[in-house]
Design a protein around this motif. Structure first.
Motif, mmCIF file in Angstrom:
data_model
loop_
_atom_site.group_PDB
_atom_site.id
_atom_site.type_symbol
_atom_site.label_atom_id
_atom_site.label_comp_id
_atom_site.label_asym_id
_atom_site.label_seq_id
_atom_site.Cartn_x
_atom_site.Cartn_y
_atom_site.Cartn_z
ATOM 1 N N CYS A 92 35.808 50.558 36.994
ATOM 2 C CA CYS A 92 36.595 49.667 37.138
ATOM 3 C C CYS A 92 35.537 48.206 36.640
ATOM 4 N N CYS A 93 36.286 47.261 36.348
ATOM 5 C CA CYS A 93 35.195 46.088 35.484
ATOM 6 C C CYS A 93 34.184 45.463 36.760
ATOM 7 N N ALA A 94 34.499 45.297 37.783
ATOM 8 C CA ALA A 94 33.275 45.051 39.362
ATOM 9 C C ALA A 94 33.937 43.821 39.558
ATOM 10 N N ALA A 95 35.114 43.349 38.361
ATOM 11 C CA ALA A 95 36.188 41.895 39.536
ATOM 12 C C ALA A 95 37.216 42.741 39.907
ATOM 13 N N GLY A 96 37.722 43.132 40.069
ATOM 14 C CA GLY A 96 39.326 43.372 40.503
ATOM 15 C C GLY A 96 39.328 43.264 41.718
ATOM 16 N N SER A 97 40.329 42.995 42.343
ATOM 17 C CA SER A 97 40.511 43.182 43.585
ATOM 18 C C SER A 97 39.689 41.055 43.794
ATOM 19 N N GLY A 98 40.548 40.577 43.149
ATOM 20 C CA GLY A 98 39.881 39.109 43.745
ATOM 21 C C GLY A 98 39.014 38.277 43.433
ATOM 22 N N VAL A 99 37.924 39.698 42.796
ATOM 23 C CA VAL A 99 36.300 39.273 42.831
ATOM 24 C C VAL A 99 35.531 38.232 41.807
ATOM 25 N N ILE A 100 37.004 38.544 41.069
ATOM 26 C CA ILE A 100 36.669 37.310 39.706
ATOM 27 C C ILE A 100 36.938 36.204 40.066
ATOM 28 N N ASN A 101 37.536 35.961 41.482
ATOM 29 C CA ASN A 101 37.795 34.397 41.640
ATOM 30 C C ASN A 101 37.170 33.832 42.894
ATOM 31 N N TYR A 102 35.261 34.533 42.476
ATOM 32 C CA TYR A 102 34.945 34.135 44.422
ATOM 33 C C TYR A 102 33.936 32.716 43.474
ATOM 34 N N GLY A 103 33.870 32.100 42.281
ATOM 35 C CA GLY A 103 33.084 31.517 41.919
ATOM 36 C C GLY A 103 32.179 31.694 41.303
ATOM 37 N N PRO A 104 31.075 30.867 41.138
ATOM 38 C CA PRO A 104 29.708 30.272 40.684
ATOM 39 C C PRO A 104 28.373 31.777 42.040
ATOM 40 N N PRO A 105 29.207 31.196 42.875
ATOM 41 C CA PRO A 105 27.991 31.803 44.227
ATOM 42 C C PRO A 105 28.174 33.481 44.141
ATOM 43 N N TRP A 106 29.122 33.639 43.229
ATOM 44 C CA TRP A 106 29.260 35.616 42.983
ATOM 45 C C TRP A 106 29.416 36.248 41.556
ATOM 46 N N LYS A 107 28.749 35.560 40.822
ATOM 47 C CA LYS A 107 29.070 35.621 39.337
ATOM 48 C C LYS A 107 28.103 36.958 39.668
ATOM 49 N N PHE A 108 27.071 36.046 40.162
ATOM 50 C CA PHE A 108 26.192 37.618 39.913
ATOM 51 C C PHE A 108 26.465 39.052 39.997
ATOM 52 N N LEU A 109 27.284 39.213 40.837
ATOM 53 C CA LEU A 109 27.368 40.313 41.207
ATOM 54 C C LEU A 109 28.013 41.447 40.823
ATOM 55 N N ARG A 110 29.212 40.409 40.012
ATOM 56 C CA ARG A 110 29.642 40.729 38.595
ATOM 57 C C ARG A 110 29.466 41.595 37.441
ATOM 58 N N MET A 111 28.354 40.539 37.552
ATOM 59 C CA MET A 111 27.706 41.162 36.201
ATOM 60 C C MET A 111 26.890 41.969 36.308
ATOM 61 N N GLU A 112 25.965 42.513 37.431
ATOM 62 C CA GLU A 112 25.175 43.801 37.803
ATOM 63 C C GLU A 112 25.641 44.670 38.307
ATOM 64 N N GLY A 113 26.959 44.187 38.735
ATOM 65 C CA GLY A 113 28.060 45.783 39.550
ATOM 66 C C GLY A 113 28.651 45.906 38.322
ATOM 67 N N GLY A 114 28.298 45.395 36.958
ATOM 68 C CA GLY A 114 29.522 45.776 35.710
ATOM 69 C C GLY A 114 28.520 46.434 35.289
ATOM 70 N N ARG A 115 27.282 47.183 34.940
ATOM 71 C CA ARG A 115 26.116 46.968 34.561
ATOM 72 C C ARG A 115 26.578 48.728 34.811
ATOM 73 N N ALA A 116 27.275 49.789 35.216
ATOM 74 C CA ALA A 116 28.044 50.991 34.407
ATOM 75 C C ALA A 116 29.466 50.303 32.865
ATOM 76 N N LYS A 117 30.143 49.696 33.786
ATOM 77 C CA LYS A 117 31.033 49.505 32.224
ATOM 78 C C LYS A 117 30.642 48.897 31.518
ATOM 79 N N ILE A 118 29.602 47.991 30.871
ATOM 80 C CA ILE A 118 29.149 46.778 29.511
ATOM 81 C C ILE A 118 28.505 48.576 29.058
ATOM 82 N N ARG A 119 27.734 49.134 30.124
ATOM 83 C CA ARG A 119 26.720 50.597 29.314
ATOM 84 C C ARG A 119 27.786 51.790 28.508
ATOM 85 N N GLN A 120 28.705 51.652 29.646
ATOM 86 C CA GLN A 120 29.420 52.752 28.840
ATOM 87 C C GLN A 120 30.677 52.136 27.541
#
Lengths: 225, 450
Positions: free
Chosen positions: B362-390
């Motif tokens: 998963c891209c780490a932004a699914g199920s609404g996570v993309i919409n949580y706004g600036p406070p949660w951007k770090f989560l998508r960036m760090e949680g998506g490490r597996a994705k970007i490496r792949q």
């Protein structure tokens, strides 16, 4: 206490009436659990409409054949131990000569038994696997994080009859009858624990896999293995 | 025992809302959802899970956060559902905040873990229950709650009112005519073959995407339309809030728009969640086994266009290209093959990702996570490490992602990780590569991209 544990009365009780109790509890408890789950599944409206035999079997086959799923290939050691363990736990007690002899004495029925060496080997495999699961619980951080005392208890419940059975058969411990008594008691505890602990997965495995397999095959058009 | 350690994030949706909770309200809500709404599946899952931890590899958060055990799927269940059951719902507001943080921000309900659990336990379903409970208690990321209210008031995700929508369509059509001669965006055309249902962002600030779709529809000479009335927006953030009631209302409205226009099929935007909401959660909550009207994701439509020669590829992309398999359309509906087929038709050098198809991360932004706004951007960036490496491992310069969440978050990760690539929707790819028929070319456009 020691006298009680080695008494002939306890021996006869565990060998006779208690076997009836243990098997009744195991069978009726399991049937009850399965039926109540199937009934409850009606309330969950999304279970029955999607059930499909072909995809249930596809899912079951892939998860019953060693290395049939991607996750098994990712964890080769766990796969080997888990398959050896389940094979040993189910097959050894059923095909063990002394157990069959008891059935023959009681009901006059008998079936093919495992050669002694193989039965011994499988018992040891079960115990080694239990040790492996125990060590994994203690040392693998991702497993330790979700480990509760009940998880250790379940390993103990399964390991105890195999350990005592092995010791009794080989008469390693001085008092033979004590070991047999403990073996029978632990075996009966394990049987009765199946419906009421997470050992219940021996039945729910089939049901959940059927649901998930069908869901993936019928609706999601993808594989669940 | 390892402890869950998380950085503090300020979000009004969590910090302020828990002040309104009383222990009684929490207990009642938890017990209502777990005892009245959830049935066989929850019971079977909780009674069966043997805590083996074999689901851990499935979670992109677990992989991205260096195998932190508290991010494993089973660990999330332990910290939420098991905890609620053990305490019979008698927990304090702070604990509800922890539940909400796990349910809303650390699980994308991508359902990859149910493919890795030896029993096939649907852990995503249990996380949906957590979201349901927290959603009913109004403890959820504030941006998501805002979108939930937007659905209630405007039937669209981002406060686009019906008159704004019609206005947008008119100017998109006018602009499109600079590229495609006599281009049309027909509204409310009864009996059309296809009703296109955009993402509300396409009506708000990503109108170029709507223009791309319109361009493809015109070039493919499709009999298509869009509703001018409410129900045009295909998004459904209420689903992510656990607000099944609003989710059902939005989906019903959406299907009704299709019936009212008597169209043969509805095509959603290149979006994962709106497709999932329509075919899966929404349909089921309304009592349908499958959607009541043929419901397609553009991947399917574009596949048909390319296969049937309605769209011809004029010049293929030469740079190496790879794909992202959005969970909602690939693991949830098996469209990975069609996606690849279209991409291969339009690109010279296709690079497969590993793992791919339903096994993709998963891209780490699914199920609404993309919409949580600036406070949660770090989560998508760090949680998506597996994705970007792949994705980087493929050596591709372009990633085709037919989902708004995947598209946006991967684009942001490319910036965050300084990766040398960019993301495109399939519609962008087709607009760049397709042949514009002679009779549609304009002096300004000459059939090239805008």
């Amino acid at each position: 206490m020691y006298e009680f544990l080695t008494s002939m009365e306890l021996y006869t009780f565990l060998k006779g009436p208690m076997v009836w109790v243990a098997f009744s509890v195991f069978l009726s408890g399991s049937v009850y659990r399965v039926i109540s789950l199937l009934k409850l599944a009606r309330k969950d409206r999304v279970v029955y409409p999607y059930l499909n035999v072909k995809y249930s079997l596809r899912s079951l086959v892939h998860w019953l054949v060693p290395f049939g799923s991607r996750n098994m290939r990712l964890h080769p050691w766990v796969t080997v131990f888990a398959f050896a363990f389940h094979l040993g736990v189910i097959v050894t007690p059923i095909l063990l000569y002394p157990h069959i002899a008891l059935w023959h004495d009681a009901w006059g029925i008998r079936w093919w038994s495992l050669p002694e060496k193989i039965a011994d080997f499988m018992t040891i495999v079960v115990l080694v696997c239990c040790a492996f699961f125990l060590l994994r619980r203690v040392f693998a951080s991702e497993v330790r994080f979700v480990t509760f005392p009940s998880d250790y208890a379940i390993i103990a419940i399964v390991a105890a009859p195999f350990l005592t059975g092995f010791l009794a058969f080989h008469q390693v411990v001085d008092h033979y009858r004590l070991m047999v008594i403990l073996h029978m008691a632990f075996g009966e505890v394990m049987l009765m624990a199946i419906p009421f602990t997470r050992l219940h997965h021996m039945f729910s495995f089939w049901l959940i896999r059927a649901h998930t397999g069908s869901e993936f095959g019928v609706f999601r058009h993808s594989r669940d293995y | 025992m390892a402890r869950m350690q998380r950085r503090t994030v300020a979000d009004l949706g969590f910090d302020e809302t828990i002040k309104n909770l009383s222990p009684d309200k929490i207990a009642r809500t938890i017990r209502y959802v777990l005892e009245k709404e959830a049935a066989a599946r929850l019971k079977a899952y909780v009674d069966t899970c043997i805590h083996c931890g074999l689901c851990n590899e499935a979670c992109h958060f677990y992989v991205s956060y260096d195998r932190d055990p508290s991010y494993a799927p089973v660990a999330k269940v332990r910290q939420t559902i098991w905890d609620m059951i053990e305490k019979k719902g008698k927990v304090d507001p702070e604990t509800v905040k922890t539940y909400a943080r796990i349910g809303f921000t650390e699980c994308n309900i991508c359902r990859r873990c149910s493919m890795y659990c030896p029993f096939g336990i649907d852990i995503g379903y249990m996380m949906i229950l957590v979201r349901r409970i927290c959603g009913l208690l109004k403890v959820a990321p504030s941006y998501l709650q805002d979108q939930g209210y937007s659905h209630m008031y405007t039937y669209s995700q981002s406060w686009v009112a019906q008159d704004d929508w019609v206005d947008t369509v008119q100017f998109v059509e006018e602009e499109l005519r600079m590229n495609i001669k006599n281009a049309r965006i027909p509204l409310d055309k009864e009996g059309a073959e296809i009703m296109y249902s955009p993402h509300s962002l396409e009506a708000k600030f990503k109108t170029n995407l709507l223009a791309n779709i319109a361009k493809i529809m015109n070039v493919a000479r499709v009999d298509w339309t869009m509703p001018s009335f409410d129900g045009w927006d295909s998004t459904n953030q209420s689903m992510h809030l656990g607000d099944h009631e609003t989710m059902g209302m939005v989906e019903r409205m959406h299907f009704s728009a299709g019936f009212r226009l008597k169209v043969k099929k509805i095509v959603t935007s290149e979006c994962g969640h709106s497709f999932r909401a329509a075919v899966y959660d929404g349909s089921r909550s309304l009592g349908w086994k499958e959607p009541p009207i043929t419901y397609l994701q553009p991947t399917q439509l574009f596949f048909e266009f390319v296969r049937d020669g309605r769209i011809r590829i004029a010049r293929k992309i030469e740079e190496p290209v790879t794909v992202q398999d959005p969970c909602s359309i690939v693991r949830n509906r098996g469209l990975g093959g069609m996606l690849r087929s279209v991409v291969k038709a339009a690109c010279e050098d296709f690079r497969e990702v590993d793992p791919c198809l339903e096994h993709n991360y998963c891209c780490a932004a699914g199920s609404g996570v993309i919409n949580y706004g600036p406070p949660w951007k770090f989560l998508r960036m760090e949680g998506g490490r597996a994705k970007i490496r792949q994705l980087q491992a493929t050596g591709a310069k372009i990633v085709i992602a037919p989902c708004h969440s995947c598209h946006k978050t991967i684009e942001e990760m490319i910036d965050y990780y300084k990766a040398d690539m960019h993301v495109m929707f399939i519609s962008e790819l087709l607009v760049k590569t397709m042949e514009i028929p002679e009779d549609m070319r304009t002096p300004e456009g000459k059939g090239s991209d805008q």
